[in-house]
Design an enzyme around this catalytic site. Sequence first.
Site, PDB file in Angstrom:
ATOM      1  N   CYS A  95      -2.351  -8.650   1.518  1.00 52.33           N
ATOM      2  CA  CYS A  95      -2.042  -9.471   2.689  1.00 52.33           C
ATOM      3  C   CYS A  95      -3.261 -10.114   3.351  1.00 52.33           C
ATOM      4  O   CYS A  95      -3.183 -11.291   3.728  1.00 52.33           O
ATOM      5  CB  CYS A  95      -1.191  -8.712   3.709  1.00 52.33           C
ATOM      6  SG  CYS A  95      -1.535  -6.980   3.859  1.00 52.33           S
ATOM      7  N   ARG A  98      -5.780   1.808  -5.335  1.00 49.85           N
ATOM      8  CA  ARG A  98      -5.794   2.795  -4.260  1.00 49.85           C
ATOM      9  C   ARG A  98      -6.255   4.109  -4.840  1.00 49.85           C
ATOM     10  O   ARG A  98      -5.809   4.509  -5.914  1.00 49.85           O
ATOM     11  CB  ARG A  98      -4.401   2.943  -3.641  1.00 49.85           C
ATOM     12  CG  ARG A  98      -3.951   1.654  -2.993  1.00 49.85           C
ATOM     13  CD  ARG A  98      -2.583   1.748  -2.387  1.00 49.85           C
ATOM     14  NE  ARG A  98      -2.204   0.430  -1.866  1.00 49.85           N
ATOM     15  CZ  ARG A  98      -1.026   0.148  -1.334  1.00 49.85           C
ATOM     16  NH1 ARG A  98      -0.117   1.092  -1.235  1.00 49.85           N
ATOM     17  NH2 ARG A  98      -0.758  -1.057  -0.900  1.00 49.85           N
ATOM     18  N   GLN A 146       1.490  -5.419  -7.312  1.00 48.29           N
ATOM     19  CA  GLN A 146       2.600  -5.645  -6.396  1.00 48.29           C
ATOM     20  C   GLN A 146       3.148  -7.056  -6.591  1.00 48.29           C
ATOM     21  O   GLN A 146       2.375  -7.988  -6.796  1.00 48.29           O
ATOM     22  CB  GLN A 146       2.106  -5.533  -4.954  1.00 48.29           C
ATOM     23  CG  GLN A 146       1.632  -4.152  -4.571  1.00 48.29           C
ATOM     24  CD  GLN A 146       1.183  -4.120  -3.122  1.00 48.29           C
ATOM     25  OE1 GLN A 146       0.408  -4.951  -2.695  1.00 48.29           O
ATOM     26  NE2 GLN A 146       1.672  -3.157  -2.368  1.00 48.29           N
ATOM     27  N   ASP A 205       3.997  -9.293  -4.484  1.00 46.84           N
ATOM     28  CA  ASP A 205       3.757  -9.297  -3.046  1.00 46.84           C
ATOM     29  C   ASP A 205       4.001 -10.684  -2.473  1.00 46.84           C
ATOM     30  O   ASP A 205       3.486 -11.664  -2.982  1.00 46.84           O
ATOM     31  CB  ASP A 205       2.289  -8.909  -2.824  1.00 46.84           C
ATOM     32  CG  ASP A 205       2.081  -8.168  -1.527  1.00 46.84           C
ATOM     33  OD1 ASP A 205       3.061  -8.016  -0.780  1.00 46.84           O
ATOM     34  OD2 ASP A 205       0.948  -7.740  -1.283  1.00 46.84           O
ATOM     35  N   HIS A 243       4.180 -12.859   1.328  1.00 48.63           N
ATOM     36  CA  HIS A 243       4.002 -12.886   2.771  1.00 48.63           C
ATOM     37  C   HIS A 243       4.589 -14.177   3.297  1.00 48.63           C
ATOM     38  O   HIS A 243       4.284 -15.247   2.784  1.00 48.63           O
ATOM     39  CB  HIS A 243       2.526 -12.734   3.135  1.00 48.63           C
ATOM     40  CG  HIS A 243       2.000 -11.401   2.709  1.00 48.63           C
ATOM     41  ND1 HIS A 243       1.332 -11.212   1.533  1.00 48.63           N
ATOM     42  CD2 HIS A 243       2.131 -10.182   3.282  1.00 48.63           C
ATOM     43  CE1 HIS A 243       1.053  -9.924   1.399  1.00 48.63           C
ATOM     44  NE2 HIS A 243       1.516  -9.273   2.433  1.00 48.63           N
ATOM     45  N   LYS A 254       9.733  -1.314   9.158  1.00 49.18           N
ATOM     46  CA  LYS A 254      10.133  -1.827   7.844  1.00 49.18           C
ATOM     47  C   LYS A 254      11.545  -1.412   7.476  1.00 49.18           C
ATOM     48  O   LYS A 254      12.054  -0.393   7.942  1.00 49.18           O
ATOM     49  CB  LYS A 254       9.152  -1.362   6.767  1.00 49.18           C
ATOM     50  CG  LYS A 254       9.349   0.066   6.307  1.00 49.18           C
ATOM     51  CD  LYS A 254       8.459   0.418   5.120  1.00 49.18           C
ATOM     52  CE  LYS A 254       8.624   1.884   4.749  1.00 49.18           C
ATOM     53  NZ  LYS A 254       7.500   2.441   4.021  1.00 49.18           N
ATOM     54  N   HIS A 296       6.023  -9.081   5.567  1.00 54.97           N
ATOM     55  CA  HIS A 296       5.516  -8.563   4.281  1.00 54.97           C
ATOM     56  C   HIS A 296       6.720  -8.198   3.436  1.00 54.97           C
ATOM     57  O   HIS A 296       7.662  -7.604   3.951  1.00 54.97           O
ATOM     58  CB  HIS A 296       4.712  -7.273   4.457  1.00 54.97           C
ATOM     59  CG  HIS A 296       3.542  -7.383   5.349  1.00 54.97           C
ATOM     60  ND1 HIS A 296       2.258  -7.235   4.889  1.00 54.97           N
ATOM     61  CD2 HIS A 296       3.435  -7.593   6.680  1.00 54.97           C
ATOM     62  CE1 HIS A 296       1.428  -7.347   5.902  1.00 54.97           C
ATOM     63  NE2 HIS A 296       2.108  -7.563   7.007  1.00 54.97           N
TER      64      HIS A 296
END
Length: 658
Positions: free
Chosen positions: A353, A382, A400, A402, A404, A485, A531
């Site tokens: 992000c 991670r 991911q 991902d 946004h 979330k 997100h």
Amino acid sequence: MPTVQIVLPGNAHSGERAVTTGTTAAELFDANRSVIAARVDGTLRDLAYELRDGDSVEPVTIDSADGLAIVRHSAAHVLAQAVQTLFPEAHLGIGPPITDGFYYDFGVDRPFTPEDLEALEKEMRRIIRDGQRFSRRVVTDDQARSELAHEPFKLELIGLKGAAGVDAETGVEVGAGELTIYDNLDAKSGETCWKDLCRGPHVPSTRHIPVFKLMRTAAAYWRGSEKNPQLQRVYGTAWDSKEALKNHLTMLAEAEKRDHRRLGVELDLFSIPEEIGSGLAVFHPRGGVVRKVLEDYSRRRHEEGGYSFVYTPHATKGQLFEISGHLDWYADAMYPPMELDEGQKYYLKPMNCPMHNLIYRARGRSYRELPLRLFEFGTVYRYEKSGVVHGLTRARGFTQDDAHIYCTLEQMPGELDSLLTFVLNLLRDYGLSDFYLELSTRDPQKSVGTDEEWAEATETLRQAASKQGLDLVLDPGGAAFYGPKISVQAKDAIGRTWQMSTIQVDFQLPQLFDLEYQAADGTRKRPVMIHRALFGSIERFFAVLLEHYAGAFPPWLAPVQVVGIPITDEHVPYLRDVAERLRARGVRVDVDASDDRMQKKIRTAQKQKVPFMLLAGDADATAGAVSFRYRNGEQRNGIPVTDAIDEIVTAIDNRIQV
RNA sequence: GCCGGCGUGGCGCAACUGGCAGCGCACUCGACUUGUAAUCGAGCGGUUAGGGGUUCGAAUCCCCUCGCCGGCUCCA
């Protein structure tokens, strides 16, 4: 004779009824042997409970969810008694029922061995055969302290009674109101054989535990905190019938067969080489195809959904994660920095992000551009603790899907609504269909932002979620630091729940990155950020689908969709020709031209879970046909090649399972 | 990270109480040419995770490291 009035809800014997004072729930349900407890005004009680005026009383049968939990809780007590019989020095922790079973924690000098487990099972069977009665007794705190003076963990629980922050499992022991001790009484003499601080309720006697099995031992931190000492936990399972236990064990065996780590090796899909590192996977050609198809389909749908595709690097200066706040919250879970260029710290990125925010911020934005939807298959790293890394589902490097979404406050509700629909439909296309939603709310200890922002974001999410007509469960305090979330939970083919997609509302990062857009009235405004990850992690999603399908992917995802199997070598050219025609239609097809016998080739393709086997011998070749064999063993002979190709292509295009 | 268990050819396993590392599958070669889940034969392949120690001798016993498994804690 004095009587009390009670109410029996339900249909068959409903209505009010007068019973003699002193009547117990047991006497009320005497006729039905499967009743092991009662629900009185909504509260679960022992059958020994004496009915009071105005009580509304329902039977709790052994095969109900509550009934099974009570059986399992009682089994945990029997386990604890067995442990203290065999290991008198063992101190009692807690022993609640859990999904499909129970556990009990013990403070012991040495861990339990598999042999200990066998001995404990034997002792438990003895206790159950004895038919000891579970007898409830209310005690004062002081009484409990003196009776349990030799149980340090129980004493701690007594001190915690009613205090805030007592978790559900601990609550099983002490509850919120009065303290109770359960005595296990010998069936004949009535002597106390054993006792435990417990809220109950329990089955009337140990004989009401039909079947149990001890499963495994493990260490567990006392009261769930790694600051506390570790106790030895024994896990067990208990059921209302031998058959139910057998079904449970069969399910466990099935889960083991489906384990993605095992199928990954068997089907040559991926590996996690020690030389690369724990939690860092490589995809082999066959797994690579599946992954590519997963990704390609997702890309296509995102294009149709109005997303813009972006790409960002894997490493960044630390400053970026100082701005985003991630270094404050998650530094421990990030790979340690590399120092470059005279002490400049670079990190592998754990999140995409912040980089997407920089894309947003690269130039001035107009309200006309919103909602701006940025999408990326972004690989993140991670540093997961060594004990938690697990196949593809908990990895140290993963990708991911991902996105946004930057939008105005006014656009947010509509955007969340269409987003959820988009996400659920896409998951359905991959073959998952049984969902529920979870709403994770703020943890005041671990969050930033104002109460108003959180309240608004949470409410908007809740409304979007409720529109889907799915079950919505709450996860209090489960949100990330920057916003609430919704997560989509999906059940797989054998009933296990996996967290899939997450959608998070974020007012914080736009502030931290000072994101703006120019509104129609010429003023500068702050966009809202949403997100959203659909697969979460592609690797993990891959693993979930692999387990869901037990390796037998539907044709559109299968690494090899068709294998041609010649009856003899002579038919290889014929099948190669068929294969060429399939390939021209985009089908992934192999012809098995090895010198194995035909039967062996079928076995090989079957074990590789190939959806379509096409056989051809003289009969088929002369007729311009092929014979199908499907994964379920069915066959269809003499199908004209054109029809066969159409059948296969149709199955692939429509993403149906065969 | 913590507790416990486990690391033997690519995979699944065997090898007594310390005494010649073996089997099946896979793979390679040869023979066979067969209509719906394993044809036969031969061969290749291991410094027993890595390092250190005990011993005449270690896959086996001890220590360390790495990895995996089951849990706990954690999971943006």
